[in-house]
Design a protein around this motif. Structure first.
Motif, PDB file in Angstrom:
ATOM      1  N   LEU A   1       2.817  26.613  48.806  1.00  0.00           N
ATOM      2  CA  LEU A   1       2.857  25.683  50.140  1.00  0.00           C
ATOM      3  C   LEU A   1       1.462  25.261  50.910  1.00  0.00           C
ATOM      4  O   LEU A   1       1.449  24.062  51.100  1.00  0.00           O
ATOM      5  CB  LEU A   1       3.608  26.402  51.367  1.00  0.00           C
ATOM      6  CG  LEU A   1       5.175  26.509  50.869  1.00  0.00           C
ATOM      7  CD1 LEU A   1       5.881  27.258  52.122  1.00  0.00           C
ATOM      8  CD2 LEU A   1       5.910  25.040  50.853  1.00  0.00           C
ATOM      9  N   LEU A   2       0.600  26.101  50.627  1.00  0.00           N
ATOM     10  CA  LEU A   2      -0.672  25.951  51.188  1.00  0.00           C
ATOM     11  C   LEU A   2      -1.321  24.833  50.088  1.00  0.00           C
ATOM     12  O   LEU A   2      -2.155  24.106  50.813  1.00  0.00           O
ATOM     13  CB  LEU A   2      -1.716  27.182  51.093  1.00  0.00           C
ATOM     14  CG  LEU A   2      -1.271  28.129  52.280  1.00  0.00           C
ATOM     15  CD1 LEU A   2      -2.118  29.490  52.237  1.00  0.00           C
ATOM     16  CD2 LEU A   2      -1.753  27.439  53.578  1.00  0.00           C
ATOM     17  N   SER A   3      -1.200  25.145  48.943  1.00  0.00           N
ATOM     18  CA  SER A   3      -1.849  24.116  48.021  1.00  0.00           C
ATOM     19  C   SER A   3      -1.637  22.804  48.235  1.00  0.00           C
ATOM     20  O   SER A   3      -2.249  21.572  48.048  1.00  0.00           O
ATOM     21  CB  SER A   3      -1.754  24.388  46.527  1.00  0.00           C
ATOM     22  OG  SER A   3      -0.350  24.459  46.250  1.00  0.00           O
ATOM     23  N   GLU A   4      -0.084  22.581  48.338  1.00  0.00           N
ATOM     24  CA  GLU A   4       0.600  21.198  48.674  1.00  0.00           C
ATOM     25  C   GLU A   4       0.081  20.589  49.951  1.00  0.00           C
ATOM     26  O   GLU A   4      -0.342  19.574  50.044  1.00  0.00           O
ATOM     27  CB  GLU A   4       2.113  21.175  48.686  1.00  0.00           C
ATOM     28  CG  GLU A   4       2.524  19.811  48.865  1.00  0.00           C
ATOM     29  CD  GLU A   4       2.490  19.248  47.585  1.00  0.00           C
ATOM     30  OE1 GLU A   4       2.171  17.982  47.846  1.00  0.00           O
ATOM     31  OE2 GLU A   4       2.807  19.790  46.506  1.00  0.00           O
ATOM     32  N   GLU A   5      -0.352  21.392  50.938  1.00  0.00           N
ATOM     33  CA  GLU A   5      -0.637  20.871  52.380  1.00  0.00           C
ATOM     34  C   GLU A   5      -2.481  20.576  51.991  1.00  0.00           C
ATOM     35  O   GLU A   5      -2.779  19.420  52.672  1.00  0.00           O
ATOM     36  CB  GLU A   5      -0.817  21.857  53.476  1.00  0.00           C
ATOM     37  CG  GLU A   5       0.607  21.958  54.054  1.00  0.00           C
ATOM     38  CD  GLU A   5       0.894  20.991  54.782  1.00  0.00           C
ATOM     39  OE1 GLU A   5       0.380  20.671  55.973  1.00  0.00           O
ATOM     40  OE2 GLU A   5       1.529  19.790  54.334  1.00  0.00           O
ATOM     41  N   ALA A   6      -3.063  21.421  51.476  1.00  0.00           N
ATOM     42  CA  ALA A   6      -4.397  21.031  51.126  1.00  0.00           C
ATOM     43  C   ALA A   6      -4.707  19.658  50.245  1.00  0.00           C
ATOM     44  O   ALA A   6      -5.354  18.877  50.491  1.00  0.00           O
ATOM     45  CB  ALA A   6      -5.004  22.210  50.135  1.00  0.00           C
ATOM     46  N   ILE A   7      -3.751  19.567  49.386  1.00  0.00           N
ATOM     47  CA  ILE A   7      -3.752  18.564  48.368  1.00  0.00           C
ATOM     48  C   ILE A   7      -3.496  17.176  49.219  1.00  0.00           C
ATOM     49  O   ILE A   7      -4.189  16.037  49.249  1.00  0.00           O
ATOM     50  CB  ILE A   7      -2.896  18.212  47.406  1.00  0.00           C
ATOM     51  CG1 ILE A   7      -3.489  19.583  46.244  1.00  0.00           C
ATOM     52  CG2 ILE A   7      -2.673  17.016  46.668  1.00  0.00           C
ATOM     53  CD1 ILE A   7      -2.444  20.015  45.312  1.00  0.00           C
ATOM     54  N   GLN A   8      -2.340  17.236  50.179  1.00  0.00           N
ATOM     55  CA  GLN A   8      -1.925  16.066  51.061  1.00  0.00           C
ATOM     56  C   GLN A   8      -2.833  15.783  52.138  1.00  0.00           C
ATOM     57  O   GLN A   8      -3.042  14.652  52.444  1.00  0.00           O
ATOM     58  CB  GLN A   8      -0.485  16.384  51.259  1.00  0.00           C
ATOM     59  CG  GLN A   8       0.481  16.424  50.288  1.00  0.00           C
ATOM     60  CD  GLN A   8       0.658  15.101  49.502  1.00  0.00           C
ATOM     61  OE1 GLN A   8       0.229  14.203  49.752  1.00  0.00           O
ATOM     62  NE2 GLN A   8       0.891  15.390  48.109  1.00  0.00           N
ATOM     63  N   THR A   9      -3.426  16.911  52.713  1.00  0.00           N
ATOM     64  CA  THR A   9      -4.210  16.288  53.883  1.00  0.00           C
ATOM     65  C   THR A   9      -5.474  15.629  53.320  1.00  0.00           C
ATOM     66  O   THR A   9      -6.227  15.067  54.055  1.00  0.00           O
ATOM     67  CB  THR A   9      -4.814  17.694  54.562  1.00  0.00           C
ATOM     68  OG1 THR A   9      -5.359  17.424  56.018  1.00  0.00           O
ATOM     69  CG2 THR A   9      -5.718  18.542  53.861  1.00  0.00           C
ATOM     70  N   SER A  10      -6.016  16.022  52.016  1.00  0.00           N
ATOM     71  CA  SER A  10      -6.995  15.205  51.686  1.00  0.00           C
ATOM     72  C   SER A  10      -6.448  13.840  51.114  1.00  0.00           C
ATOM     73  O   SER A  10      -7.255  12.831  51.053  1.00  0.00           O
ATOM     74  CB  SER A  10      -7.637  15.728  50.439  1.00  0.00           C
ATOM     75  OG  SER A  10      -8.314  17.217  50.577  1.00  0.00           O
ATOM     76  N   ALA A  11      -5.302  13.760  50.608  1.00  0.00           N
ATOM     77  CA  ALA A  11      -4.623  12.495  49.947  1.00  0.00           C
ATOM     78  C   ALA A  11      -4.664  11.508  51.346  1.00  0.00           C
ATOM     79  O   ALA A  11      -4.744  10.555  50.990  1.00  0.00           O
ATOM     80  CB  ALA A  11      -3.080  12.644  49.355  1.00  0.00           C
ATOM     81  N   ILE A  12      -4.236  12.053  52.373  1.00  0.00           N
ATOM     82  CA  ILE A  12      -4.405  11.058  53.549  1.00  0.00           C
ATOM     83  C   ILE A  12      -5.988  10.379  53.797  1.00  0.00           C
ATOM     84  O   ILE A  12      -5.855   9.131  54.147  1.00  0.00           O
ATOM     85  CB  ILE A  12      -4.067  11.901  55.062  1.00  0.00           C
ATOM     86  CG1 ILE A  12      -2.578  12.459  54.711  1.00  0.00           C
ATOM     87  CG2 ILE A  12      -4.103  10.765  55.941  1.00  0.00           C
ATOM     88  CD1 ILE A  12      -2.296  13.118  55.821  1.00  0.00           C
ATOM     89  N   GLU A  13      -6.770  11.126  53.286  1.00  0.00           N
ATOM     90  CA  GLU A  13      -8.111  10.342  53.375  1.00  0.00           C
ATOM     91  C   GLU A  13      -8.486   9.684  52.158  1.00  0.00           C
ATOM     92  O   GLU A  13      -9.884   9.508  51.886  1.00  0.00           O
ATOM     93  CB  GLU A  13      -9.144  11.541  53.707  1.00  0.00           C
ATOM     94  CG  GLU A  13      -8.752  12.368  54.889  1.00  0.00           C
ATOM     95  CD  GLU A  13      -8.529  11.527  55.992  1.00  0.00           C
ATOM     96  OE1 GLU A  13      -9.362  10.663  56.179  1.00  0.00           O
ATOM     97  OE2 GLU A  13      -7.838  11.987  57.129  1.00  0.00           O
ATOM     98  N   VAL A  14      -7.416   9.378  51.343  1.00  0.00           N
ATOM     99  CA  VAL A  14      -7.716   8.953  49.912  1.00  0.00           C
ATOM    100  C   VAL A  14      -8.752   9.792  49.017  1.00  0.00           C
ATOM    101  O   VAL A  14      -9.475   9.268  48.343  1.00  0.00           O
ATOM    102  CB  VAL A  14      -8.236   7.405  50.030  1.00  0.00           C
ATOM    103  CG1 VAL A  14      -7.955   6.710  48.791  1.00  0.00           C
ATOM    104  CG2 VAL A  14      -7.558   6.739  51.357  1.00  0.00           C
ATOM    105  N   GLU A  15      -8.423  10.827  49.068  1.00  0.00           N
ATOM    106  CA  GLU A  15      -9.131  11.774  48.430  1.00  0.00           C
ATOM    107  C   GLU A  15      -8.338  12.733  47.128  1.00  0.00           C
ATOM    108  O   GLU A  15      -7.459  13.428  47.671  1.00  0.00           O
ATOM    109  CB  GLU A  15     -10.093  12.959  49.167  1.00  0.00           C
ATOM    110  CG  GLU A  15     -10.974  13.900  48.253  1.00  0.00           C
ATOM    111  CD  GLU A  15     -11.870  14.532  49.215  1.00  0.00           C
ATOM    112  OE1 GLU A  15     -11.587  15.732  49.624  1.00  0.00           O
ATOM    113  OE2 GLU A  15     -12.894  14.308  49.568  1.00  0.00           O
ATOM    114  N   ILE A  16      -8.302  12.524  46.228  1.00  0.00           N
ATOM    115  CA  ILE A  16      -7.351  13.110  45.052  1.00  0.00           C
ATOM    116  C   ILE A  16      -7.802  14.362  44.475  1.00  0.00           C
ATOM    117  O   ILE A  16      -9.062  14.637  44.287  1.00  0.00           O
ATOM    118  CB  ILE A  16      -7.148  12.212  44.063  1.00  0.00           C
ATOM    119  CG1 ILE A  16      -6.611  10.821  44.322  1.00  0.00           C
ATOM    120  CG2 ILE A  16      -6.171  12.913  43.084  1.00  0.00           C
ATOM    121  CD1 ILE A  16      -5.431  10.938  45.447  1.00  0.00           C
TER     122      ILE A  16
END
Length: 371
Positions: free
Chosen positions: A50-65
Motif C-alpha cells: 500500500l505504501l509503495s502504491e501511494e509513493a508511486i502515485q503521488t509522484s505520478a500526479i507530478e508526471v514522475e514515473i
C-alpha cells in the motif's frame, strides 16, 4: 487578481460535510477490521504494497514515473525488514523514506523541521534545485503558469518568498491546534482538505509542494483516527488529476471553499473503498497461494506473480496465451499445457474460445469471505 492568501480566513458550510465525515469514520473502522484479518508477517507485506502504491502515485500526479520494485526494496529497508537484491535508486529511495517517516511519525505535531526533513528525503537527489530542505528564498514570484512563454496564463501566484516563513508559522500553528483533543479540533475530512489547500496556497518550497501537501493531508487524517490510514489517496487523486488541479486553481482565488471540501471528501471516501478492495485482494492472494502452493511449475509461478502485480483489476481484457509466452519465454505448446493445467487445478478461470480465449485468477471474495 486577489489570491486567497491576500484575503481573510477560509469559510465553508460545515453542514455540507457532515454526511461525508460520518461515512469516513465508518469506512475507517471497516479498513481497520479488514487489516486485522491478516497475520502480522502478512500485514507487513500489505503495508509495503500500500505504501509503495501511494509513493508511486503521488509522484505520478507530478508526471514522475518511479520503479515499483526499487520503491518496494527501499521501503523494506526503511521499515527494518530484510531488503531484497533489487537495486534501490536515489529517487525511489527518497520518496520511500519520506512515506515511512509520514507513516511512523503521524502523531507528531507539524514543525518547520518536519517539512524540511521530508523535503530533503524527497529531493536530495535533485542537483538542479538551489534550495533543498528549506523554504524558497528567490526574489522572483512563485507562479504556476502554462501556455506560451511570451504570453503565459498565470494559474496561481504564491506569497513572495519573504512572507513564506511567517505564513508557515501560522500554518503549523493552525494545523497543530485543529487536531483531535486540542484547542480547536476540526472533523477529519474538513481538517485534511483545508490543510492541503492551505499548504498549496503558500507553496513554500521551490519544488515538491504537491507531494508534501498530500503527505500533510494523510498525516491529518491519520491523527484524526489515531493511527496511520494507509488509504489510497494519491492513487485516487491521480485518477482524477485534471479535476484535482482545476479544484485547486479555482479555490486559490476564493475563500469560500465548500465545493473544494466536498470534492476532497468524495475523493477520500473513494480512496477508502480502493483500500478496502486492495486489502481484500491481498487476502485473496494469501488464500490463493495457500491453496496452490507446490502445485505450480516455475513458468506458471512466474506468470501468476505477474498477474498479481497488475492488482485487483488484473490484465486489461484478461491473460492471453500470447501474454503468457512473453512473460515466461516458453513455446506455444508448453503455454497451452500450462494454462490448461492451471484451469484444471482451479488456479485460473477461462473465458472465450480460440484466439479470444482469456484467463483470469480464480480468487475467493477476500474480505467478504471472512465475514
Amino acid at each position: 487578481m486577489a489570491w486567497n492568501w491576500t484575503l481573510p480566513d477560509f469559510r465553508y458550510d460545515a453542514s455540507a460535510l457532515e454526511p461525508f465525515e460520518q461515512q469516513f469514520l465508518v469506512s475507517s473502522g471497516e479498513i481497520l477490521g479488514a487489516v486485522h484479518h491478516v497475520s502480522q508477517p502478512e500485514r507487513e507485506q500489505l503495508r509495503i504494497e500500500l505504501l509503495s502504491e501511494e509513493a508511486i502515485q503521488t509522484s505520478a500526479i507530478e508526471v514522475e514515473i518511479l520503479d515499483r520494485l526499487s520503491v518496494q526494496s527501499s521501503l523494506r529497508r526503511h521499515l527494518g525488514r530484510d531488503p531484497d537484491s533489487y537495486p534501490t535508486k536515489p529517487r525511489e529511495q527518497g520518496v520511500a523514506e519520506m512515506m515511512v517517516d509520514v507513516y511512523s511519525s503521524f502523531a507528531d505535531p507539524v514543525a518547520h523541521e518536519t517539512l524540511f526533513r521530508w523535503h530533503r528525503m524527497l529531493l536530495s537527489h535533485d542537483r538542479q534545485l538551489d534550495t533543498i530542505g528549506t523554504y524558497r528564498h528567490h526574489a522572483e514570484a512563485m507562479q504556476i503558469v502554462s501556455d506560451r512563454l511570451d504570453r503565459p496564463t498565470i494559474h496561481f501566484e504564491a506569497p513572495p518568498s519573504a512572507r513564506v516563513k511567517p505564513e508557515m508559522e501560522r500554518y503549523a500553528a493552525w494545523f497543530n491546534k485543529t487536531g483531535p483533543g486540542v484547542a480547536e479540533p476540526l472533523p477529519a475530512l474538513t481538517r485534511a482538505g483545508l490543510s492541503h489547500l492551505y499548504f498549496e496556497s503558500i507553496h513554500p518550497f521551490e519544488d515538491g509542494n504537491g507531494r508534501l501537501g498530500r503527505a500533510l493531508a494523510e498525516k491529518s487524517l491519520a491523527q484524526n483516527i489515531g493511527q496511520p490510514t494507509l488509504i489510497s489517496l494519491a492513487f485516487t487523486i491521480e485518477k482524477e488529476r485534471k479535476a484535482y488541479y482545476d479544484q485547486l486553481e479555482q479555490h486559490q482565488k476564493t475563500l469560500d471553499v465548500t465545493e473544494w471540501l466536498v470534492w476532497f471528501a468524495e475523493v477520500v471516501l473513494k480512496a477508502q473503498q480502493v483500500t478496502l478492495d486492495r486489502v481484500g485482494f491481498f487476502i485473496s492472494k494469501v488464500h490463493f497461494y495457500d491453496r496452490h502452493k507446490d502445485q505450480l511449475n516455475e513458468r506458471q509461478a512466474k506468470a501468476i506473480a505477474r498477474m498479481f502485480r497488475e492488482g485487483p483489476g488484473g490484465f486489461e481484457g484478461g491473460l492471453s496465451a500470447e501474454n503468457y509466452i512473453k512473460i515466461t519465454g516458453t513455446s506455444r505448446a508448453a503455454a497451452t499445457r500450462d494454462l490448461q493445467d492451471m484451469v484444471e487445478k482451479g488456479a485460473l478461470n477461462r473465458t472465450g474460445e480460440r484466439r479470444h480465449t482469456r484467463y483470469w485468477l480464480n480468487l475467493d471474495q477476500g474480505i467478504e469471505n471472512l465475514s
